[in-house]
Write a protein that holds these residues in place. Structure first.
Motif, PDB file in Angstrom:
ATOM      1  N   SER A 110       0.843  -1.189   0.000  1.00 31.79           N
ATOM      2  CA  SER A 110       0.000   0.000   0.000  1.00 31.79           C
ATOM      3  C   SER A 110       0.881   1.242   0.000  1.00 31.79           C
TER       4      SER A 110
ATOM      5  N   SER B  44      -8.464   2.568  10.861  1.00 30.98           N
ATOM      6  CA  SER B  44      -9.032   3.408   9.809  1.00 30.98           C
ATOM      7  C   SER B  44      -9.043   4.883  10.238  1.00 30.98           C
ATOM      8  N   GLN B 340      -5.543   1.909  -2.663  1.00 31.91           N
ATOM      9  CA  GLN B 340      -6.649   1.436  -1.838  1.00 31.91           C
ATOM     10  C   GLN B 340      -7.605   0.544  -2.629  1.00 31.91           C
ATOM     11  N   VAL B 343      -7.879  -2.960  -1.560  1.00 30.33           N
ATOM     12  CA  VAL B 343      -8.575  -3.020  -0.272  1.00 30.33           C
ATOM     13  C   VAL B 343     -10.071  -3.208  -0.511  1.00 30.33           C
ATOM     14  N   ALA B 344     -10.601  -2.488  -1.500  1.00 29.18           N
ATOM     15  CA  ALA B 344     -12.026  -2.594  -1.811  1.00 29.18           C
ATOM     16  C   ALA B 344     -12.380  -4.011  -2.259  1.00 29.18           C
ATOM     17  N   GLU B 347     -12.247  -6.346   0.707  1.00 29.29           N
ATOM     18  CA  GLU B 347     -13.380  -6.178   1.619  1.00 29.29           C
ATOM     19  C   GLU B 347     -14.660  -6.770   1.032  1.00 29.29           C
ATOM     20  N   SER B 397     -15.923   3.753  -1.223  1.00 32.32           N
ATOM     21  CA  SER B 397     -14.884   4.736  -0.897  1.00 32.32           C
ATOM     22  C   SER B 397     -13.489   4.202  -1.223  1.00 32.32           C
ATOM     23  N   SER B 398     -13.220   2.942  -0.868  1.00 31.71           N
ATOM     24  CA  SER B 398     -11.895   2.386  -1.188  1.00 31.71           C
ATOM     25  C   SER B 398     -11.724   2.224  -2.688  1.00 31.71           C
ATOM     26  N   GLY B 402      -9.226   4.576  -4.365  1.00 30.00           N
ATOM     27  CA  GLY B 402      -8.053   3.880  -4.868  1.00 30.00           C
ATOM     28  C   GLY B 402      -7.857   4.099  -6.357  1.00 30.00           C
ATOM     29  N   TRP B 426     -11.689  10.189   0.969  1.00 27.21           N
ATOM     30  CA  TRP B 426     -12.123   8.802   0.750  1.00 27.21           C
ATOM     31  C   TRP B 426     -11.801   7.934   1.959  1.00 27.21           C
ATOM     32  N   LEU B 427     -10.671   8.232   2.617  1.00 29.11           N
ATOM     33  CA  LEU B 427     -10.323   7.473   3.817  1.00 29.11           C
ATOM     34  C   LEU B 427     -11.333   7.773   4.928  1.00 29.11           C
ATOM     35  N   HIS B 430     -14.450   5.956   4.231  1.00 29.16           N
ATOM     36  CA  HIS B 430     -14.250   4.531   4.529  1.00 29.16           C
ATOM     37  C   HIS B 430     -14.455   4.261   6.014  1.00 29.16           C
TER      38      HIS B 430
END
Lengths: 218, 477
Positions: A110, B44, B340, B343-344, B347, B397-398, B402, B426-427, B430
């Protein structure tokens, strides 16, 4: 498919094939990788990479234990694969040999923070700014890097005068009058490690961009 | 698809020994879910509030992130999946779990080791291997325990009643074979005789993909293959599709190991093979989706909480499969990798596909084993609703954040501070999604604790009589 053994054997074969592909073959291909031996401009024989020593090696442990890898990668992707080199994060792509002696390889996944593969080189001859660890946003505005004040000690200034190691802090970051902030051993180790990060050495598998390109007569 | 008669050898499951370990593994895992989400929420928050609890070394972002992933994957998903998988093997085989006492004790050891491990991550820091952040010695214990549990699963499968095997059994068996292979290999090559250099990253990536695609996904699919036809009251559409889907899934999933190392310092053939396998996963996703979708009548959705969760899971499975295939090719990964965006996808895979599939099983199994319905009918509705809303915000958001982050990073002229600054909003979004999602999961905890209290206390009110609306899975058997 009605028989357990067929199912069992089919699954085992598939899984063992995957194991061969991602564990055994890579081990065969990379397991015996050695440092690159070359002669530098001064005629001396040099090996790259060399294992880190002293404070820098201990700093790698601090880097791992604080979980810095959650936000920082240490991999420069090839020129035709993203903006890493254009961004100045490295002169060439990172290759397997660069990480040969890292006790724990922390490539990262990341980029909430910038890539650090060549962080030490970016510093040039400057000392590592320890303020970046103690109070990142006062060293670089808008930095979202998590501060690590627990690697520093705030103490009253001694009668013999303030320590030469004390951080120069301004504004909200400054300690109360009469006290100073000094780095602990771990902060110095982490700084030494970050200082040691650099991959701008030419390897047979990863050439540096030709220097004369920059100086070529127009 | 022919399935053996669902009647089990045990006439009253609530009193038989099979029930206790299953209830312990599945119910206990919900505490890990909440613990993991709590840690994830704090992590987060720290992504955009770096000064939050900054003076405490235990809660640096990197440690919280590793601790939350460990608690969720090894605490919640693995234990819930294992408990459900063992139950499904016993149920489809018309038998009981082998050595339930040992399963129960192994579960106790697993939980103790994991508690120590998560504490170890917070105190001493993560190992730096994203698929296994726990301290090395504890991983050894966990490897032994999980291998033992998988062996007991085989023993349960071996004493099944005669008859053709069903997709649920294939998938559980695949998971039970995969886990020891991945656990032992990563333990040996990363801890005992650590590989040098980037081989660590290769094996770490392979192990991480294996845990998701060959351990958790098969357990989730086993649950869907069982409960969708069972509760929906209709057979699967095509047994041939089930076979093709199963073998294609196991084959392609096992070759995706290096798909998150695009552009990294590893041999190119490895990445190319992984990209191809990730795209070809579309084949099993298509077969499995065709088999699972539109099997249960829509009217059944209104009657059964378990079926609603199964439906959410099946939809997420298809979406995440297509999303993975579309974003795996090199050209996409060069922009979206290391942002990110993964990450989406992760998830959506974990909280949209695996989680709801396991909860479908949980909502169906627990009333059966406890001998009474969940006390509150509204809490599961809140659970599902907040799961969908929270997950929607998280993935949106991710995903969008991202995507934008990736394009900004690919443009060398945009300064890094600017990229980071644009990602902030966006973070924050999230965090909001994660908070909603986590709050939703407290509903299932509340309902489970309420049920436990009713079962244990003699004066607990008999909920069964008051809430007559039972799922067909329970009422029909």
């Amino acid at each position: 498919m009605n028989h357990g053994p067929v199912l069992f054997l089919g699954l085992v074969t598939t899984l063992v094939a995957s194991w061969t592909g991602f564990v055994a073959l890579p081990h065969r291909q990379l397991g015996a990788l050695q440092p690159d031996i070359s002669t530098n401009a001064a005629g001396a024989i040099v090996a790259y990479p060399a294992a880190r020593s002293g404070e820098a090696a201990q700093g790698a442990e601090v880097y791992r234990s604080l979980g810095c890898v959650a936000c920082h990668t240490q991999q420069v992707r090839p020129e035709n694969g993203g903006g890493d080199i254009a961004r100045g994060w490295g002169k060439r792509r990172t290759v397997a040999r660069d990480h040969l002696f890292d006790p724990t390889v922390l490539l990262g996944s990341s980029r909430l923070g910038p890539d650090l593969a060549n962080y030490g080189e970016r510093l040039g001859t400057n000392a590592f700014p320890l303020v970046r660890l103690y109070h990142p946003s006062s060293a670089a505005t808008h930095s979202t890097c998590a501060p690590v004040p627990f690697l520093f000690e705030q103490r009253p200034i001694r009668s013999s005068g303030s320590s030469p190691e004390a951080l120069v802090l301004k504004g909200t970051a400054a300690p109360p009058v009469g006290s100073e902030v000094v780095p602990t051993l771990r902060a110095r180790q982490l700084a030494a490690y970050l200082r040691s990060l650099g991959t701008s050495v030419e390897l047979p598998e990863a050439l540096l961009p030709q220097v004369e390109d920059a100086n070529a007569p127009k | 698809m022919n399935r053996p008669s669902p009647t089990t050898a045990c006439a009253n499951p609530s009193c038989c020994a099979t029930g206790l370990p299953v209830l312990y593994l599945t119910g206990g895992s919900i505490l890990w879910l909440l613990a993991g989400l709590g840690l994830a929420l704090l992590a987060s928050l720290k992504q955009h509030q770096p000064w939050l609890l900054a003076s405490c070394e235990w809660v640096t972002y990197g440690r919280l992130d590793a601790a939350s992933r460990t608690a969720l994957v090894h605490g919640f998903f693995s234990q819930m999946g294992l408990g459900l998988g063992l139950w499904l093997l016993a149920r489809t085989g018309g038998t009981q779990i082998t050595a339930p006492g040992i399963v129960f004790i192994a579960g106790l050891v697993w939980n103790t080791v994991l508690t120590l491990g998560v504490a170890g991550i917070l105190v001493e820091g993560p190992s730096g291997r994203s698929s296994l952040e726990l301290p090395g010695q504890l991983v050894t214990v966990l490897t032994v325990v999980s291998t033992l549990l998988c062996l007991l699963g085989f023993a349960t499968f071996a004493k099944r009643s005669e008859g053709p095997t069903v997709p649920t059994q294939w998938f559980v068996l695949a998971a039970l074979l995969a886990l020891p292979l991945f656990a032992i290999t990563s333990q040996v090559t990363l801890s005992i005789f650590p590989e040098r250099g980037v081989l660590q990253a290769v094996i770490d990536g392979w192990n991480g993909q294996g845990l998701l695609l060959l351990w958790l996904a098969p357990l989730a699919l086993a649950s869907l293959y069982f409960y969708i036809p069972d509760i929906g009251g209709r057979p699967l559409r095509s047994p041939a599709f089930a076979k093709l889907g199963f073998w294609a899934w196991v084959f392609f999933a096992s070759w995706t190991g290096a798909s998150n190392l695009v552009g990294g310092p590893v041999p190119a053939w490895m990445v190319t093979v992984s990209i191809a396998a990730s795209v070809l996963l579309l084949i099993p996703v298509a077969f499995i989706s065709l088999n699972l979708h539109f099997v249960a009548p829509v009217s059944a959705l209104g009657r059964s909480t378990a079926l609603r969760f199964a439906a959410l899971s099946a939809i997420s499975f298809t979406v995440v499969g297509i999303l993975t295939a579309l974003t795996s090719p090199r050209c996409a990964q060069q922009v979206l990798g290391l942002t990110q965006f993964p990450v989406a996808v992760r998830e959506l895979f974990l909280f949209g596909f695996v989680g709801p599939a396991l909860f479908a099983g949980y909502y169906a199994v627990v009333p059966k084993l406890a001998g009474r319905e969940f006390p509150c009918r509204l809490l599961p509705v809140a659970h599902l609703g907040l799961t969908v809303i929270g997950l929607g915000i998280m993935v949106f958001s991710s995903g969008v954040g991202g995507w934008l982050q990736g394009w900004a990073l690919a443009d060398g002229k945009v300064g890094f501070p600017e990229v980071a600054a644009h990602l902030q909003i966006w973070l924050k979004l999230h965090t909001l999604g994660l908070a909603v999602f986590a709050f939703g999961q407290t509903a299932v905890l509340a309902n489970s604790v309420w049920l436990l209290v009713e079962c244990l206390l003699p004066f607990g009110k008999p909920a069964l009589a008051l809430f007559s609306e039972t799922s067909p899975a329970v009422a029909g058997k």
